[in-house]
Design a protein around this motif. Sequence first.
Motif, PDB file in Angstrom:
ATOM      1  N   MET B  44      35.805   7.663 -12.319  1.00 30.77           N
ATOM      2  CA  MET B  44      35.745   8.780 -11.387  1.00 30.77           C
ATOM      3  C   MET B  44      36.830   8.633 -10.322  1.00 30.77           C
ATOM      4  N   TYR B  45      36.941   7.444  -9.748  1.00 30.37           N
ATOM      5  CA  TYR B  45      37.951   7.237  -8.719  1.00 30.37           C
ATOM      6  C   TYR B  45      39.366   7.333  -9.291  1.00 30.37           C
ATOM      7  N   PHE B 168      33.871  11.535 -17.548  1.00 29.62           N
ATOM      8  CA  PHE B 168      34.903  11.186 -16.573  1.00 29.62           C
ATOM      9  C   PHE B 168      36.178  10.697 -17.260  1.00 29.62           C
ATOM     10  N   ALA B 226      35.664  16.576 -10.420  1.00 26.42           N
ATOM     11  CA  ALA B 226      35.103  15.232 -10.315  1.00 26.42           C
ATOM     12  C   ALA B 226      33.889  15.241  -9.387  1.00 26.42           C
ATOM     13  N   TYR B 230      30.172  14.301 -10.395  1.00 24.36           N
ATOM     14  CA  TYR B 230      29.495  13.242  -9.636  1.00 24.36           C
ATOM     15  C   TYR B 230      28.084  13.682  -9.247  1.00 24.36           C
ATOM     16  N   TRP B 233      25.845  13.701 -12.212  1.00 27.43           N
ATOM     17  CA  TRP B 233      25.633  12.326 -12.661  1.00 27.43           C
ATOM     18  C   TRP B 233      24.665  11.604 -11.733  1.00 27.43           C
TER      19      TRP B 233
END
Lengths: 297, 340
Positions: B44-45, B168, B226, B230, B233
């Motif tokens: 994700m990052y 992701f 994203a 998130y 998720w």
Amino acid sequence: MTLPSASLLAQGLALGVLTGGLYALLSSGLTLYFGVMRIVMVAHPAFLFLAAYGTYFLHVTTGMDPLLTMFITAPVFFLLGIGIQRLLVARLAPESLATMSVLLTFALALLIEGGLGVVATGSYRSVTVDYASSSLRMFGVSFPVDRLIGFGIAAVTLAALFLLLRATRFGRALRATIQHRTAARLVGIDTERVTGIGFGLGLATAAIGGAVLALITTFFPAAHWGWIGKLMAIIVVGGLGSIQGAAIAALLLGVVEGVVLVTAGATPAALLFYLFLFATLLLRPQGLFGGRLAERF
Amino acid sequence: MPNDSDRAVLLRRLLFVAGAAVLLAFPWLMPNSYFRYAGVLVLMYAALSTSWSLVGGFTGYVSLGHAAFFGIGAYATALGVIELRLPHVVALLGAALLTAVFAALVGIAAVRVRGASFVIVSIALVAMMNLIAQSARGLTGGSSGLRVPALLESLDRTSNHLVFFYLFLALLGVVLLTWWVIDRSRFGAGLKAIREDEDKAEALGVPTAAYKVFVFGLSAFFTALAGGLYGIWFGNLDPIFVFSIIVGANLVLMALLGGARHLLGPTLGAFIVVPAGEYFLIAFGETQAHIVASGLLLAIVVLFMPDGIIPAVRGLVRRFRPAATSIREQSQEELREVRR
């Protein structure tokens, strides 16, 4: 919606003027850094709270009056500022100075916030002294004494800063450096030294502001985030780099905030700063009083 | 005999394939729920930081406020599912488009100014959105959080991590591809011209304002995707974390650390910073030491290697490779080969 009563408006106005004075003191430091180095010092509010904690611990351990602590913290912060300028900021490459300096000072803010969190935990602190917790009533409006003291200190400090900049040889050198660095060097001004001192002066204002904040508000390590937006909005509205502009914008925003606070509540009052920030950038990017300096930032 | 550059290309391809294979197999190699969670976090990052570098890397405009787009994407997706009863995918795409439009509008105000003022705007954006999310309790639940309906209610935590790992990973792939395409396009050349000298770029006919607004919106679009993912998720949104300026700063840190001007730089940064951050959280728990660590790392990167690890390592390799030949020597060698 009912119209707020006249006395409520007057109360908001009075509080706004007092807070605006404090804002003027706190944003003067930001203007100095921007003027002498073209950097936006995101860590200024973090240093503010570092000073507030310094005041708190000096007061708690030695029983010293919170207003006297600034005679210790201000010189320490002055030297710290010179050190930070010499050892850190001066190392940045000039072509990317504007953005890299923001990141560097942002890192400093994180270091201070985290450091304070480790040493002092995240819980709220406040400094209370008897003489500051009362309020004066005049014309049907109450003036909290701590705010009056804060306003007084801000006024004295700003007046001293103004005199220093206007009436001394150093002030002339500093103003020359702010206006045109190369030309200042050509007439024999040691611009590096002047810049360092300018940075130190900025941090010294943070020390004084921190003592005032410790007196009038509760604080915790992450509290500086709330101040970054406010102070940034003030210096953008005032015109980056203009000390008078920042002072006028601080009073203006303080007063509007005070009135909105009593009529519409805390969230609209806080949002107002961002509204002013965006409106300024859209309509007059150089700010109310900014000139040439602000154009390209 | 293959020459040096052929061998380097081959090596790079092998590394790429091996890396991709390890990534695809990761959740199966790591059935442990925590490691899968950490894997999702890293990806994700990486996707976020690469999205950031669409602006930060190409144009040199440093935004500390991408958490604003992350958060808007997250809340808009969640509210789309909850209030409008949209399917997850529709809510996600709608939220991302909405965020892109919002970012473009902000961009119009932000790109009129440069450098420092741009950073101020980006910081203000996060603080402002945080305030709004905290106060609009009726919609967002304020500081008590917003529960986001899960994609598949029947999934247990560990399998949920597995699904989102691949989601992701796919997002990261798309963002990397976008970066790669822009890097080779006329549009990308214009963005880099803005980074090097905006006034000259404008004088040469680059539509700088339009380019900046467009790339800002594009970057926000992926960031919001994203954020939406998130939310689904994680299942819960909290304004303090979602609109966090520290999250925004971490994206910048990852991109700079790896190398914001390189395709895989931000990904490399995420692979270093996220595990380090998780380690700090575990080692120092609830203390604020992890903030100190972030600050220290950021200061070191800014002071000593603002171009990131990739160029630094390349420089080192170059220094220790004795066979650094000039163009002339190479061509002479080739000539000798031809003569034989």
